[in-house]
Motif scaffolding. Sequence first.
Motif, mmCIF file in Angstrom:
data_model
loop_
_atom_site.group_PDB
_atom_site.id
_atom_site.type_symbol
_atom_site.label_atom_id
_atom_site.label_comp_id
_atom_site.label_asym_id
_atom_site.label_seq_id
_atom_site.Cartn_x
_atom_site.Cartn_y
_atom_site.Cartn_z
ATOM 1 N N ILE A 116 0.844 -1.195 0.000
ATOM 2 C CA ILE A 116 0.000 0.000 0.000
ATOM 3 C C ILE A 116 0.879 1.245 0.000
ATOM 4 N N ASP A 117 0.319 2.349 -0.507
ATOM 5 C CA ASP A 117 1.050 3.601 -0.618
ATOM 6 C C ASP A 117 0.554 4.674 0.345
ATOM 7 N N ILE A 118 -0.643 4.499 0.887
ATOM 8 C CA ILE A 118 -1.250 5.528 1.724
ATOM 9 C C ILE A 118 -2.349 4.893 2.553
ATOM 10 N N ALA A 119 -2.612 5.430 3.724
ATOM 11 C CA ALA A 119 -3.725 4.961 4.553
ATOM 12 C C ALA A 119 -4.343 6.155 5.257
ATOM 13 N N PHE A 120 -5.670 6.173 5.331
ATOM 14 C CA PHE A 120 -6.406 7.308 5.891
ATOM 15 C C PHE A 120 -6.967 6.976 7.273
ATOM 16 N N GLY A 121 -7.203 8.033 8.048
ATOM 17 C CA GLY A 121 -7.874 7.870 9.333
ATOM 18 C C GLY A 121 -7.029 7.184 10.380
ATOM 19 N N LEU A 122 -5.700 7.270 10.263
ATOM 20 C CA LEU A 122 -4.831 6.611 11.232
ATOM 21 C C LEU A 122 -4.657 7.465 12.479
ATOM 22 N N ASN A 123 -4.510 6.805 13.603
ATOM 23 C CA ASN A 123 -4.209 7.459 14.863
ATOM 24 C C ASN A 123 -2.742 7.188 15.176
ATOM 25 N N PRO A 124 -1.973 8.197 15.561
ATOM 26 C CA PRO A 124 -0.563 7.969 15.889
ATOM 27 C C PRO A 124 -0.404 6.808 16.861
ATOM 28 N N ASN A 125 0.399 5.840 16.472
ATOM 29 C CA ASN A 125 0.570 4.606 17.217
ATOM 30 C C ASN A 125 2.063 4.307 17.292
ATOM 31 N N PRO A 126 2.689 4.399 18.475
ATOM 32 C CA PRO A 126 4.138 4.241 18.564
ATOM 33 C C PRO A 126 4.656 2.923 17.994
ATOM 34 N N LYS A 127 3.944 1.825 18.211
ATOM 35 C CA LYS A 127 4.408 0.539 17.706
ATOM 36 C C LYS A 127 4.388 0.527 16.184
ATOM 37 N N ARG A 128 3.281 0.946 15.602
ATOM 38 C CA ARG A 128 3.178 1.008 14.147
ATOM 39 C C ARG A 128 4.106 2.095 13.603
ATOM 40 N N GLY A 129 4.345 3.130 14.425
ATOM 41 C CA GLY A 129 5.188 4.235 14.009
ATOM 42 C C GLY A 129 6.649 3.878 13.827
ATOM 43 N N LEU A 130 7.054 2.664 14.189
ATOM 44 C CA LEU A 130 8.416 2.226 13.933
ATOM 45 C C LEU A 130 8.672 2.040 12.442
ATOM 46 N N VAL A 131 7.632 1.780 11.674
ATOM 47 C CA VAL A 131 7.787 1.537 10.239
ATOM 48 C C VAL A 131 6.892 2.428 9.392
ATOM 49 N N VAL A 132 5.996 3.186 10.043
ATOM 50 C CA VAL A 132 5.054 4.035 9.318
ATOM 51 C C VAL A 132 5.248 5.481 9.749
ATOM 52 N N ASP A 133 5.258 6.391 8.785
ATOM 53 C CA ASP A 133 5.305 7.813 9.092
ATOM 54 C C ASP A 133 3.892 8.388 9.030
ATOM 55 N N TYR A 134 3.633 9.395 9.866
ATOM 56 C CA TYR A 134 2.336 10.055 9.905
ATOM 57 C C TYR A 134 2.496 11.527 9.539
ATOM 58 N N LEU A 135 1.528 12.064 8.830
ATOM 59 C CA LEU A 135 1.519 13.503 8.628
ATOM 60 C C LEU A 135 1.352 14.189 9.979
ATOM 61 N N SER A 136 1.986 15.334 10.142
ATOM 62 C CA SER A 136 1.908 16.048 11.412
ATOM 63 C C SER A 136 0.601 16.817 11.573
ATOM 64 N N VAL A 137 -0.174 16.926 10.492
ATOM 65 C CA VAL A 137 -1.467 17.617 10.560
ATOM 66 C C VAL A 137 -2.584 16.590 10.355
ATOM 67 N N PRO A 138 -3.644 16.621 11.193
ATOM 68 C CA PRO A 138 -4.737 15.660 11.038
ATOM 69 C C PRO A 138 -5.672 16.050 9.901
ATOM 70 N N LEU A 139 -6.247 15.050 9.264
ATOM 71 C CA LEU A 139 -7.260 15.310 8.239
ATOM 72 C C LEU A 139 -8.564 15.747 8.896
ATOM 73 N N PHE A 140 -8.872 15.160 10.049
ATOM 74 C CA PHE A 140 -9.987 15.610 10.876
ATOM 75 C C PHE A 140 -9.709 15.165 12.305
ATOM 76 N N THR A 141 -10.482 15.689 13.243
ATOM 77 C CA THR A 141 -10.302 15.340 14.648
ATOM 78 C C THR A 141 -11.402 14.381 15.087
ATOM 79 N N ASP A 142 -10.994 13.309 15.704
ATOM 80 C CA ASP A 142 -11.909 12.295 16.203
ATOM 81 C C ASP A 142 -11.825 12.305 17.732
ATOM 82 N N ALA A 143 -12.526 11.430 18.372
ATOM 83 C CA ALA A 143 -12.426 11.269 19.823
ATOM 84 C C ALA A 143 -12.751 9.819 20.154
#
Length: 280
Positions: free
Chosen positions: A104-131
């Motif tokens: 895959i090249d992109i994924a939407f609606g991700l929540n910053p996750n330290p474990k997944r963040g070892l291999v995945v980068d996240y944009l620093s700006v959210p597409l929307f805010t959830d709770a």
Amino acid sequence: MKFSFMNKLASAFAAVMLMTASLVQPAAATDPNLVLDRIRDSGELRVPVMIGEEPGYIRDRDSGEWGGFYMEWANDIAELLGVKAVPVETTWGNLAADFQAKKIDIAFGLNPNPKRGLVVDYLSVPLFTDAWAIVAKPGFDKKNWADLNDPSVSLVVQKGGTMQVVAEALTPKANIVVVEDRPLGVLEMQAGRADAMVLAIFDAVQVAKQTGGEIILPAPMLLNPATIGYAREEGNEGYENWLTNWVNQQRALGLAQGKLHKSFEAHGIDLSILPPEFSF
């Protein structure tokens, strides 16, 4: 004789210096547009899709084609890049492995996750805010995370998702029931084997409609940035910068919020049932 020896010594020193300089030369810089160019050259933007994740991902039963607001965003981005969005069926728990395998090249609606963040980068700006919310069975009266942290409470979470991290961090004493995907969690709720299901609030709206449950935002309310993820690899700087520009426009013009409203209304989901203290 002395002059000849000094010449030879100077020549040897110069040769050593040249050899050393060649060994310590910096490596050529990686092209920052390497990933972006690769996607454009391939003609495809591969995006994950998931069963039972409506209205973010919706599969047409007749045609087999994928829709939903996440897929609509993927199509928007693909069109701007001059490529085709290609769905890749997976689960939240498999995303990191899919990125590593270059599925895959992109994924939407991700929540910053330290474990997944070892291999995945996240944009620093959210597409929307959830709770983070729960969908609770009728009559369930526990309204904060401290009350949910009780052995008498059964909470359903999806395996490998951030909802599992939240539940294990805030309610470790609860009976946490881990399921593979959302439909299995809905079945646990419908069968009366769980008191509540931990979900992002937009997913909670859909599950509440399916189960007849009540949406509760446990106190204190935990805001949850929903962003875009992409593989950590050399040459993704240009891709990151381009996606950041796209997200900033979506938010600044209200396009992201408008798409969410339109998608939920199209599927008969009334956003007025969201708790009044929440705003995205």
